[in-house]
Scaffold this active site. Structure first.
Site, short mmCIF file in Angstrom:
data_model
loop_
_atom_site.label_atom_id
_atom_site.label_comp_id
_atom_site.label_asym_id
_atom_site.label_seq_id
_atom_site.Cartn_x
_atom_site.Cartn_y
_atom_site.Cartn_z
N LYS A 260 0.69 -1.08 -0.06
CA LYS A 260 0.07 -0.01 0.03
C LYS A 260 0.82 1.35 0.07
O LYS A 260 0.45 2.20 -0.51
CB LYS A 260 -0.78 -0.04 1.13
CG LYS A 260 -2.22 -0.45 1.11
CD LYS A 260 -3.02 -0.34 2.47
CE LYS A 260 -4.45 0.14 2.17
NZ LYS A 260 -5.39 0.14 3.17
N ARG A 261 1.86 1.06 0.65
CA ARG A 261 2.87 2.38 0.49
C ARG A 261 3.73 2.75 -0.79
O ARG A 261 4.29 3.82 -0.78
CB ARG A 261 3.85 2.12 2.00
CG ARG A 261 3.27 2.39 3.21
CD ARG A 261 3.92 2.01 4.47
NE ARG A 261 4.38 0.55 4.45
CZ ARG A 261 3.69 -0.40 4.82
NH1 ARG A 261 2.61 -0.01 5.36
NH2 ARG A 261 3.95 -1.62 4.68
#
Ligand code: GLU
Ligand code: ZN
Length: 492
Positions: A260-261
């Protein structure tokens, strides 16, 4: 009961939507369409500490932007609503109560630390660590003692203690030994129901027939299958266990799971950069699925028509932003001029190059300029730099600083002077005439290299060394503006 296919996409609204999640949504959507089934959109927002309204809105907005329309869910409604789990808490409380009463789940008073300590001890003895069944059969005295210590019990599911097998739609026959699937928590000590309960409960209540989700959730499947057996006994749902298919991991840079990052996982980034929904979805479809015959360019509808689940691969898929961009560029080239102009218009409005309500004249100019950029655009945001020179007000027209330093040097001023004279005297201000006359004077008479002469002119008129074709751009801009831009540099 009909045996109509019903699938669901059920994200938790935490943070920005990411591409891994959209890949899951797309595969479910395509599976539903392929089987003339129903695509349910459900919001798993039972974790008040992490979920946000903003993220919920971003999810809906993203799904709409992508055209991943749902048949049941938020804003659309449906027979099995509400579709936000935060609005279904009484349903889960009721199911938890029944599971407890019928002995499918029990109160466990162990503290985190106690559970952790015993896990450690199991490891030291070379056993598979996991909840050891400590509270399965407590006596009333033991329970009273825990209560007097003010312990708040969690509700723990009693696994049947046998091997669990199922036929994964992607991975085939799978089996899990009982020591790998210990009793697990359904409801926290404070009464909050967990994913482990609410997700299968809703799948049962919403009559979901197929669960397609990421491989990271594979370990929860045998537990959910056991829970379904209990649901059948207590009358939750219609007594069907869905079929499960686990989609392969998506890997990012350095062969690590795309996180997600990672910036390339943010859906909003693709939208901001001006990816087309068609292009992005086309690329995401290739992450773990194949159309066959090496076909890599297809529409969502074509994907849905061909979406056989047995073409989903078990191998991890590699996310390749370059390939994603190349497919997007193919999609841009495939649009009609009018379609591309419309999409560029939205882009140019959002970057404030065009006003919110462009005039007819601006629209016509944009449509006329579209063929000049269509082959060069990979993403719509590149239209900003390529086309702003056409729409900017003369008083705001600026030349890129570095490009000016390279090209608009004192020794290049004669190029501008000669060009101005040619332009002033032209009978017709068209691409062909501009090309012929400027070429004659600058290249043939003055002996300049075309690349040098025309780059100087290009920077003066469009503000950049890289622009749409020069003579076409000049024609679109018109004689007055072209002259005034050249004059402005000569005056400096
Ligand atoms: N809310 C879960 C998630 O976003 C859904 C998982 C599932 O599909 O079962 O991971
Ligand atoms: Zn316990």
């Amino acid at each position: 009961m009909s045996n109509k296919v019903r699938v669901r996409f059920c994200p938790s609204p935490t943070g920005d939507p990411h591409v891994g999640m959209i890949r899951t949504a797309l595969f479910n959507w395509a599976f539903a369409k392929h089987n003339h089934g129903t695509f349910v959109f459900r919001i798993e927002d039972t974790d008040a500490a992490r979920d946000s309204e903003e993220s919920y809105q971003a999810l809906l907005d993203s799904m709409r932007w992508l055209g991943l329309n749902w048949d049941e869910g938020p804003e659309v409604g449906g027979e099995y609503g509400p579709y936000r789990q935060s609005e279904r808490l009484d349903i889960y409380a009721d199911i938890a109560k029944k599971l407890h009463e019928k002995g499918f789940a029990y109160h466990c008073y162990c503290s985190q630390d106690e559970v952790e300590e015993r896990r450690k001890a199991q490891k030291e003895k070379g056993q598979t660590p996991g909840y050891d069944g400590h509270c399965r059969e407590l006596s009333q005295d033991q329970i009273d003692k825990f209560i007097s210590e003010d312990r708040k019990p969690v509700l723990r599911f009693r696994m049947p203690g046998k091997e669990i097998k199922f036929n994964d739609l992607v991975r085939g026959e799978l089996s899990f030994a009982p020591e790998h699937i210990p009793d697990y928590v359904l409801v926290r000590g404070n009464g909050d129901p967990l994913y482990t309960l609410v997700n299968p409960a809703d799948d049962a209540l919403m009559h979901i027939t197929h669960v397609l989700r990421g491989e990271d959730l594979l370990s929860s499947t045998p537990r959910q299958i056991a829970l379904y057996e209990a649901f059948k006994q207590i009358g939750v749902g219609e007594g069907i266990t869905p079929e499960f298919g686990h989609l392969p991991y998506v890997m990012g840079e350095g062969n690590k799971k795309l996180s997600k990052r990672d910036p390339e996982s943010s859906l909003l980034m693709y939208r901001r950069e001006g990816f087309l929904p068609e292009g992005l979805l086309n690329y995401l479809a290739l992450l773990g699925w194949s159309f066959g015959d090496d076909i890599e360019f297809f529409s969502m509808q074509e994907m849905a028509d061909n979406f056989e689940i047995n073409r989903v691969s078990t191998n991890p898929a590699r996310f390749d932003i370059k390939k994603c961009t190349a497919i997007n560029a193919d999609w841009i080239r495939k649009l009609s001029a009018q379609e591309l102009a419309d999409r560029m218009q939205a882009q140019l409005i959002s970057s404030q190059i065009l006003p919110t309500q462009p005039s007819q004249e601006q629209k016509d100019l944009l449509l006329a300029a579209t063929p000049l950029v269509q082959e060069r655009l990979e993403v719509l945001s590149q239209a900003d730099g390529m086309l702003s020179f056409l729409f900017v007000e003369e008083k705001d027209f600026k030349v890129d600083h570095e490009d000016a330093e390279k090209s608009l040097t004192p020794e290049n001023l004669p190029i501008l002077q000669a060009s101005l004279k040619v332009i002033d005297e032209l009978s017709e201000f068209t691409t062909q005439v501009l090309h012929d006359e400027l070429n004659k004077v600058l290249v043939q008479e003055m002996g300049l290299k075309p690349r040098i002469a025309f780059t100087v002119l290009r920077v003066a008129i469009t503000g950049r060394r890289v622009s749409p074709p020069l003579f076409e751009s000049m024609e679109l801009l018109g004689r007055e503006k072209v002259k005034s831009r050249i004059e402005k540099h000569l005056k400096k």
